[in-house]
Design an enzyme around this catalytic site. Structure first.
Site, PDB file in Angstrom:
ATOM      1  CG  HIS A   1     -45.571  -3.657  33.036  1.00  0.00           C
ATOM      2  ND1 HIS A   1     -46.440  -4.611  32.725  1.00  0.00           N
ATOM      3  CD2 HIS A   1     -44.262  -4.443  32.476  1.00  0.00           C
ATOM      4  CE1 HIS A   1     -46.103  -5.783  32.731  1.00  0.00           C
ATOM      5  NE2 HIS A   1     -44.630  -5.628  32.328  1.00  0.00           N
TER       6      HIS A   1
ATOM      7  CG  ASP B  23     -49.888  -4.773  32.650  1.00  0.00           C
ATOM      8  OD1 ASP B  23     -49.481  -3.605  32.136  1.00  0.00           O
ATOM      9  OD2 ASP B  23     -49.226  -5.474  33.194  1.00  0.00           O
TER      10      ASP B  23
ATOM     11  CB  SER C 161     -42.316 -13.642  28.775  1.00  0.00           C
ATOM     12  OG  SER C 161     -42.612 -13.458  30.119  1.00  0.00           O
TER      13      SER C 161
END
Length: 1110
Positions: free
Chosen positions: A75, A106, A189
């Protein structure tokens, strides 16, 4: 034998030594890790798939120093276009380019040039997925909550957590376990390495749950596989290949890991469970169960939710990792699956599909919309089959028809749309301005198709349709024209009745009789082909929109090809003629059938005025929201004030038609038809606009529509009876009798957060009763003659408390542009018709002014002479307290015994001729020795300057300032009614000359007036670097930019990727210098300007890369 006390002391000492050793290990590990961690600043220039356009911070870390590869989250890399930079700990910033993003999991990779890092010593961080274990002490190193470097401690608590669920219509990972720890990571983060005390990455930080301070980490087994394949691919080519292929297989089915107690309840047989426990690794606690299947995928009609997976190709599979390995190794081949469904064993043979083939790598951009094949991610979320035509961003053309984001297009112009090529083929056949039906479906209402009418952009608001395709070799998405240049879609944006203005055949108004002009072209050529369609238009508004803003059923549109009776219709009808025409049958048969039946209990005023009432629907393109306009969609009621063979004019308030750069549709109360209109005059002070329409487009309705009779004299007085007449949203006339309570209330509207048009120097009419703050219309006498426009005014809560506030009736989308956060309100008041009547008379009589093309004929439009000063009234009793003499108090009271007031200066418009002469608080006593008591007095004085021969345009004023009477010569300004007619889009921000609402703040930069930033776009360079709205740009790289033309010349010399130094001044006067990097690939520089000669808005590219030049 040592005493117990000595044993305890020894144990504590050993623990301290061990703790010291661990602390030293962490120090050494982090000293190696931190230099390899980078802050990623990413910008998504377009919405795509699950992501929206925007700018964000994230984290990544170097996993291959020699090749320049950075690992981060999917993402962050984005499935669509992305522009990114990586900043190392020593503040070296380098560009990075996407190499790979996994279709499901991811993680993704950026690449960079290792030689670009010149001053930092760093190493790559090794990946060690096998080191992850419950109880392992870890550190999350990254850019947490926007901090440069943040190190958060934690302990791995779970290795088998279900993949986190983020949102129902966005990205979600699946078919994998996640790790969990209570490290409390937050925004920024994403992509941080989760390291052990040896400095190895054991997992990849992906998400968090703020309510429990839990962080979710992605295991690295599949990451290591992908990284090794990239390395092998690059080594095989000797350099970076054109693209990297990483085999990924799928059955288009989602599995979940369920414990044995759950699988037993699903019907798993005991012998099967026993066999699985025996052959599985020690500690196995469950099996994989089918959770969902994508329609028409390989597993559709073969697997069902609740099926328990036992074997694949005779191998017992209970873990996601093994399932993924088998699928990735079997792309394009068939595999055998053994399942149990309700205790019944079944064997199915399924084809493993290439996961990349159902992950879109191209999109169509048309009128601001982003459309591409439906991805596996969204197909799984929405339960549609992959590859359907999916709207990732609705843009202007689709949102204008209320087609929402996430819609699936099924039909366009009556043709089935199965894929993106079908859509492009249909679009290429459509002409500008045409209106065609479109069918779509949403996942929230999947069993019903919605039908709407889509209007192809008439003007060149947007660039021609572009087809973007991902190029992993460059990291960019390359654009090419989606439609051939000879297609009707790319034909000239001129009106259907356009006549070449360079030809002598175009008539000028001055060459014809003012009131009896004959159309100089064949009326058969005027009818827009789309108007001849007969269709129902069901407007379906997104659920977030107000229900009262949706027109569930608009009137049927039908136009006969025959034009109504020849000759010129009177622009002002006699009362008896109007009444007679309303009640007797027209000679035209169809007109008789479609003429409105007047209710027997309607008032005479309503009967007379109803044929002149018009409902407005106004759309403002998001890409050109100029002059601080606060919404994209407006409704309101207007009145026809002129209607002839060649010209129709409608008056409406400026809270309905706020800017000239807009698309307007007119629905007539007298005849069921909807036709386009165009703004021809925006009064710079008074709250009204004039909109022209083509009477021939009405067909038979041209003989039914009537112009209202205007009654500017005598002026309304307190206690007079009037009829308030308007239209409901269903185009039904509504009226009531009311009493004038105050005919001369001075309107006082404060400046909005984002300066926009506001009425100043106006007196308005108040009634005892009305229909609420959202009902606009007109005020008439008993005979239906118009005395005032019942107009809507916009405010942000600065109006006087006595005004009832209600939210502005409009549809507000989630804008890509924005600068105002305060709540908008509206109120309604009456505007005396005299100002409208004066402008109309000048247009019809052919007064001196600039020519513009209206319905194929050149017509002069009037100028307006103004004293550009904002004024407000003060009671004479208060003025006396300021020291005004008795003589002036008596003179002013004698001049106007009703108002008994004096006008004071609130402020001068910056850049006006009065700016340095009049001061705040000045009382205006007289002009040319004539006492001044109201705004109308000043308007008349300005008009007299226009009428006098040899006038120098100045007013001889007597003012009262700080106890003294002063005579001044004050200049006036001349403005046209065009509004803003030019804008530039540079780096994603809308730039224009400062409009009057900005100048009304009384301040322009001393360094030069500068160009004004009106809006900015998400995902653009100005978003990335913080060049927001509400400020002037006064310098670019040290070169002054006092106006648009100079600004264009300066930015022409800037190259793609060049850092630009921009000097700005905010509305509050605060100067600022910032830098931004120009991106001509996704954000070319272009301008939009209005051409009066053709009555069209033209788009011109100023500078772009060759591949993106329109």
């Amino acid at each position: 034998m040592e005493s117990p006390a000595k044993e305890d002391a020894g144990g504590e000492l050993a623990m301290e030594i061990e703790s010291s050793v661990m602390a030293e290990d962490w120090r050494r590990a982090l000293s190696r890790v931190v230099p390899s961690v980078v802050v990623l600043r990413t910008t998504a220039p377009r919405a795509f798939d699950t992501e929206v356009a925007g700018a964000s911070y994230a984290t990544g870390f170097v996993v291959d120093k020699s090749r320049g590869i950075i690992l981060t989250n999917r993402h962050v890399v984005k499935p669509g276009p992305v522009v990114a930079e990586a900043m190392f700990v020593n503040r070296e910033e380098i560009p990075v380019y996407p190499v790979y993003r996994d279709p499901v999991h991811d993680f993704g990779f950026f690449r960079y040039d290792p030689g670009a890092v010149k001053f930092l010593k760093y190493d790559e961080i090794p990946l060690a997925p096998e080191a992850a274990s419950v109880g392992l002490e870890i550190r999350v190193v990254g850019n947490d909550s926007g901090e440069k470097v943040s190190i958060l401690a934690g302990t791995l608590a779970r290795l088998d957590r279900e993949a986190p669920y983020y949102k129902k219509d966005g990205y979600n990972d699946f078919n994998t376990f996640y790790m969990q720890a209570a490290s409390g990571t937050k925004g920024g983060s994403s992509g941080s390495p989760v390291v052990d005390c040896q400095g190895r990455a054991v997992a990849l930080n992906a998400g968090s749950k703020s309510s429990s301070a839990s962080a979710f980490f992605l295991p690295l087994e599949r990451v290591v596989r992908a990284l090794n394949l990239i390395r092998d691919s690059w080594d095989g080519f000797g350099t970076k290949p054109e693209s990297v292929y990483i085999p990924r297989g799928t059955l288009q089915a989602t599995f979940q890991h369920k414990g044995f107690e759950e699988t037993r309840r699903l019907g798993l047989r005991n012998e099967t469970e026993q066999m699985v426990r025996v052959v599985s690794p020690a500690g196995e606690t469950g099996m994989l169960v089918v959770d969902s299947v994508v329609p028409e995928g390989p597993a559709h009609k073969h697997l069902e939710p609740g099926d328990v997976l036992v074997r694949i190709n005779e191998e017992v599979v209970t873990q996601f990792l093994r399932l993924e390995t088998l699928l990735d190794d079997s792309v394009g081949r068939k595999i055998d699956l053994e399942i149990e469904r309700g205790g019944v064993p079944l064997t199915v043979k399924l084809q493993v599909e290439d996961l990349h083939s159902i992950t879109p790598n191209h999109f169509l951009e048309v009128s601001g919309a982003v459309i591409h094949p439906l991805s596996y991610q969204q197909a799984r979320n929405f339960r549609f089959k992959c590859g359907l035509v999916y709207v990732a961003e609705a843009g202007y053309m689709l949102s204008r028809a209320s087609v929402p984001r996430h819609a699936i297009i099924k039909k366009l112009a009556g043709e089935d749309i199965a894929n993106l090529d079908d859509l492009i083929a249909v679009l290429s056949k459509l002409a500008r301005g045409s209106r065609v039906p479109l069918e779509y479906v949403r996942y929230t209402d999947r069993h019903r198709n919605k039908s709407v009418l889509v209007t192809i952009d008439q003007h060149e608001w947007y660039a021609p349709p572009q087809l973007y395709t991902r190029n992993d070799a460059t990291g960019l998405w390359t654009a090419k024209p989606a439609i051939a240049s000879e297609s009707p879609f790319l034909a000239s944006a001129h009106h259907a009745n356009h006549v070449d203005t360079n030809s002598n055949s175009v008539p000028s108004l001055s060459e014809s009789s003012p009131m009896d002009l004959k159309c100089q072209y064949d009326s058969e050529n005027l009818a827009d082909g789309c108007i001849k369609m007969q269709t129902d238009d069901e407007i379906v508004v997104d659920g977030s929109h107000s229900s009262e803003d949706s027109l569930v059923e608009k009137k049927r549109r039908r136009v006969d090809e025959e034009i109504a009776a020849e000759g010129t219709l009177p622009s002002y009808g006699d009362l008896e003629d109007v009444k007679g025409d309303l009640l007797r049958h027209p000679s035209n048969g169809e007109g008789s059938d479609l003429a409105r039946t007047i209710s027997s209990n309607a008032s005479l005023a309503e009967q007379v005025i109803e044929p002149a009432l018009v409902m407005f629907e106004v759309h403002v393109p998001p890409v050109c929201m100029l002059d601080g306009v606060h919404s994209q969609h407006f409704f309101g009621t207007g009145v026809v004030i002129h209607h002839s063979d060649c010209l129709g004019l409608v008056a409406v308030d400026r809270n309905t038609v706020a800017v000239s750069i807009s698309d307007i549709m007119l629905s007539f109360a007298a005849y069921p038809i909807e036709i386009p209109g165009e703004v021809v005059f925006l009064h710079p002070v008074h709250n009204f606009a004039l909109v022209a329409y083509d009477p021939s487009a009405l067909g038979a309705g041209a003989s039914v529509v009537r112009a209202a009779k205007l009654l500017p004299e005598p002026a309304l007085r307190r206690g007079d009876s009037v009829y308030l007449v308007g239209l409901s949203r269903s185009l039904q006339a509504t009226s009531r009798k009311s009493i004038i309570t105050n005919p001369c209330t001075a309107v006082n509207i404060g400046s909005a957060d984002c300066p926009r048009y506001r009425a100043i120097n106006m007196e308005v009419i108040e009634l005892d009763t009305d229909f609420g703050s959202s009902f606009s219309g007109i005020l008439t006498d008993e005979q239906g003659r118009v005395q005032a426009l019942w107009a809507s005014f916009s405010t942000q809560g600065h109006i006087l408390k006595r005004i009832k506030k209600r939210t502005k009736r409009r549809i507000t989308r989630k804008l890509k542009y924005g600068c105002s956060s305060s709540e908008d309100h509206q109120f309604v008041r009456g505007i005396p018709i005299y100002a409208i009547s004066q402008v109309l008379e000048k247009i019809i009589s052919g007064t001196r002014g600039p020519f513009r093309l209206i319905n194929g004929m050149k017509r002069p439009m009037p100028f307006v002479r103004l004293l550009e000063v904002e004024l407000y009234p003060t009671l004479l009793s208060k003025a006396r307290s300021y020291g005004l003499s008795d003589n002036w108090v008596q003179a002013l009271a004698k001049k106007d015994p009703v108002r008994r007031q004096v006008l004071r200066v609130k402020g001068c418009l910056a850049g006006s001729k009065a700016e340095n002469l009049l001061e705040q608080g000045d009382m205006i006593l007289a002009i040319n020795k004539e006492p001044i008591t109201c705004f109308l007095d000043i308007e008349k004085a300005c008009q007299e300057l226009d009428q006098s021969i040899g006038s120098d345009g100045v007013l001889n004023m007597t003012i009262f300032r700080q106890g003294k009477e002063i005579d001044l010569i004050v200049g006036t300004d001349v403005r046209d009614g065009n509004g803003t007619t030019r804008m530039v889009n540079w780096c994603g921000c809308i730039i224009q000359d400062p409009h009057s609402a900005v100048r009304a703040l009384g301040f322009l930069p001393e360094e030069g007036h500068g160009v004004y930033v009106a809006r900015w776009c998400h995902g653009s360079p100005v978003h990335r670097y913080g060049l927001y709205a509400l400020q002037w740009i006064i310098e670019i790289n040290g070169q002054p930019t006092p106006d648009l033309e100079t600004f264009i010349q300066v930015v022409k010399g800037l190259e793609d990727g060049e850092f630009v130094r921009v000097r700005t001044v905010h509305l509050n006067g605060k100067p600022r210098v910032l830098t931004l990097k120009q991106d001509l690939h996704y954000w070319p520089t272009w301008e939009l300007s209005f051409e009066p000669e053709t009555a069209t808005w033209r788009r011109r590219t100023i500078k772009a890369l060759q591949s993106t030049t329109s």
